[in-house]
Design an enzyme around this catalytic site. Structure first.
Site, PDB file in Angstrom:
ATOM      1  N   HIS A  49       0.814  -1.219   0.000  1.00  0.00           N
ATOM      2  CA  HIS A  49       0.000   0.000   0.000  1.00  0.00           C
ATOM      3  C   HIS A  49       0.848   1.269   0.000  1.00  0.00           C
ATOM      4  O   HIS A  49       0.932   1.980   1.011  1.00  0.00           O
ATOM      5  CB  HIS A  49      -0.950  -0.022   1.209  1.00  0.00           C
ATOM      6  CG  HIS A  49      -2.027  -1.047   1.076  1.00  0.00           C
ATOM      7  ND1 HIS A  49      -2.571  -1.731   2.132  1.00  0.00           N
ATOM      8  CD2 HIS A  49      -2.669  -1.495  -0.033  1.00  0.00           C
ATOM      9  CE1 HIS A  49      -3.500  -2.564   1.690  1.00  0.00           C
ATOM     10  NE2 HIS A  49      -3.576  -2.443   0.381  1.00  0.00           N
ATOM     11  N   HIS A 132     -10.551  -4.679   4.437  1.00  0.00           N
ATOM     12  CA  HIS A 132      -9.117  -4.650   4.140  1.00  0.00           C
ATOM     13  C   HIS A 132      -8.773  -5.912   3.321  1.00  0.00           C
ATOM     14  O   HIS A 132      -9.276  -7.000   3.627  1.00  0.00           O
ATOM     15  CB  HIS A 132      -8.308  -4.616   5.439  1.00  0.00           C
ATOM     16  CG  HIS A 132      -6.841  -4.436   5.205  1.00  0.00           C
ATOM     17  ND1 HIS A 132      -6.032  -5.486   4.813  1.00  0.00           N
ATOM     18  CD2 HIS A 132      -6.050  -3.338   5.259  1.00  0.00           C
ATOM     19  CE1 HIS A 132      -4.799  -5.024   4.655  1.00  0.00           C
ATOM     20  NE2 HIS A 132      -4.788  -3.718   4.926  1.00  0.00           N
ATOM     21  N   GLU A 134      -6.360  -7.945   3.283  1.00  0.00           N
ATOM     22  CA  GLU A 134      -5.880  -9.115   4.048  1.00  0.00           C
ATOM     23  C   GLU A 134      -7.064  -9.843   4.694  1.00  0.00           C
ATOM     24  O   GLU A 134      -7.102 -11.082   4.733  1.00  0.00           O
ATOM     25  CB  GLU A 134      -4.871  -8.686   5.121  1.00  0.00           C
ATOM     26  CG  GLU A 134      -4.346  -9.890   5.903  1.00  0.00           C
ATOM     27  CD  GLU A 134      -3.370  -9.527   7.021  1.00  0.00           C
ATOM     28  OE1 GLU A 134      -2.641  -8.523   6.880  1.00  0.00           O
ATOM     29  OE2 GLU A 134      -3.351 -10.245   8.032  1.00  0.00           O
TER      30      GLU A 134
HETATM   31  O1  0CG Z   1      -0.578  -2.567   6.510  1.00  0.00           O
HETATM   32  P1  0CG Z   1      -1.303  -3.119   5.351  1.00  0.00           P
HETATM   33  O2  0CG Z   1      -1.764  -4.538   5.585  1.00  0.00           O
HETATM   34  O3  0CG Z   1      -2.444  -2.258   4.900  1.00  0.00           O
HETATM   35  O4  0CG Z   1      -0.307  -3.266   4.130  1.00  0.00           O
HETATM   36  P2  0CG Z   1       0.914  -2.400   3.611  1.00  0.00           P
HETATM   37  O5  0CG Z   1       1.040  -2.714   2.159  1.00  0.00           O
HETATM   38  O6  0CG Z   1       0.799  -0.997   3.980  1.00  0.00           O
HETATM   39  O7  0CG Z   1       2.191  -2.953   4.386  1.00  0.00           O
HETATM   40  C1  0CG Z   1       2.623  -4.208   4.571  1.00  0.00           C
HETATM   41  C2  0CG Z   1       2.096  -5.239   3.718  1.00  0.00           C
HETATM   42  C3  0CG Z   1       1.647  -6.094   3.018  1.00  0.00           C
END
Ligand code: 0CG
Ligand code: SF4
Length: 317
Positions: A49, A132, A134
């Site tokens: 991100h 999100h 994930e």
């Molecule tokens: O912190 P999230 O899960 O939103 O992701 P980001 O891409 O910012 O950082 C680590 C990963 C994957």
């Protein structure tokens, strides 16, 4: 002629900060795929991100898409570090696409745990943020209804479950350590037999970056977190700073995003970066401070990280 003296300021630089092993690996996967298969290489969702990372990869020939349907026949596609629901590799197999999975191994570990718990008959509570990627990916490892999402302590009382139900919890990897501990405690009160990991599934990088911010939150007038507004771990760093008593904590994408008026009168400023924010942006922010202030730079190292993850076999040297 005498040059006007700049006001002095102390910048406390958190360590660890910035790229984690999962982000480093994900970016490498895109770069190595470009080198091996040539451009364009398609990437489903922002690889991590951060706009700056995405744009640098676009300049090298990566094409970012939301769904597999946008990937033309015969081109490789990379899945982002945040993980994907099972339906995504399933569709790729069906279409006989060549794909590389850049899901962080620490996210994949939670996926496998969700499957194991489901197989032994547990209902699963996932602590995380709705929508999100994930969370979408982790919920999508199992059939609909097998995983219930809890976002905050108040949600625990609302869970439509018997206190004797065979239950287990898992978590998103980038949550606030302290807030998650409160949610886990509430789950254990309502469901004393609930099974779970030793603490939660928050990754080492998230834990370490939060601890580093906490270590100076009480000694600075303001804290800047370099990161994107859709980066969960970066947003949590701002919250951790606020919870630790820092009244002026801000998320900034890069130097041009700094609200200098909001830093008025600050003599000491803490600086950190989320796991997806490249170090060049930290350098850029420090340079912007040097333009305006006489900067005293202090490094505050709370722990040293040396974790690295293996690349997918198709890209190994
Ligand atoms: O912190 P999230 O899960 O939103 O992701 P980001 O891409 O910012 O950082 C680590 C990963 C994957
Ligand atoms: Fe992996 Fe944690 Fe980095 Fe996410 S923040 S990519 S879980 S190491």
């Amino acid at each position: 002629m005498t040059a006007e003296r700049k006001p002095s300021i102390t910048l406390k630089l958190a360590s660890p900060r910035g790229f984690c092993a999962g982000v480093d690996r994900a970016i490498q996967i895109v770069e190595l795929a470009l080198a091996k298969y040539g451009a364009p290489v398609y990437v489903r969702h922002e690889i991590v991100h951060n706009r700056f990372v995405v744009e640098s990869l676009e300049a090298k020939g990566a094409v970012f898409v939301d769904e597999l349907a946008e990937v033309p026949e015969g081109r490789p596609v990379v899945f982002s570090a945040h993980g994907v629901p099972k339906s995504v590799p399933d569709e790729a197999e069906r279409r006989r696409m060549f794909y590389l999975d850049a899901t962080c191994p620490l996210v994949s570990k939670v996926h496998r745990e969700a499957e194991r718990l489901h197989e032994i008959g547990r209902r699963i509570v996932l602590i995380g943020h709705a929508g999100h990627p994930e969370v979408v990916g982790t919920m999508g490892q199992l059939p609909e209804g097998a995983v219930m999402l809890v976002e905050r302590v108040e949600d625990v009382a609302r869970l439509d479950l018997d206190s004797a139900a065979p239950l287990a919890y898992i978590t998103q990897t980038t949550l606030s350590v302290d807030e998650t501990a409160d949610i886990v405690a509430a789950l254990k009160v309502r469901f004393p037999a609930i099974e779970g990991p030793r603490k939660e599934d928050i990754c080492y990088a998230t834990t370490n970056r939060q601890a580093a911010v906490k270590s100076f939150a009480g000694e600075v007038d303001a804290i800047l977190v370099i990161g994107a507004p859709n980066s969960s771990n970066s947003l949590r760093l701002v919250e951790v700073a606020e919870r630790a008593g820092c009244k002026r904590a801000f998320l900034v994408q890069r130097a041009s995003g700094i609200d200098w008026a909001a830093l008025e009168g600050a003599r000491a400023v803490g600086l950190t970066a989320g796991a997806s924010a490249p170090e060049v942006l930290v350098d850029e922010v420090i340079a912007a401070f040097r333009d305006r202030f006489d900067v005293r730079l202090e490094m505050l190292e709370t722990v040293r990280e040396d974790i690295r993850f293996k690349l997918p076999r198709a890209l190994e040297a």
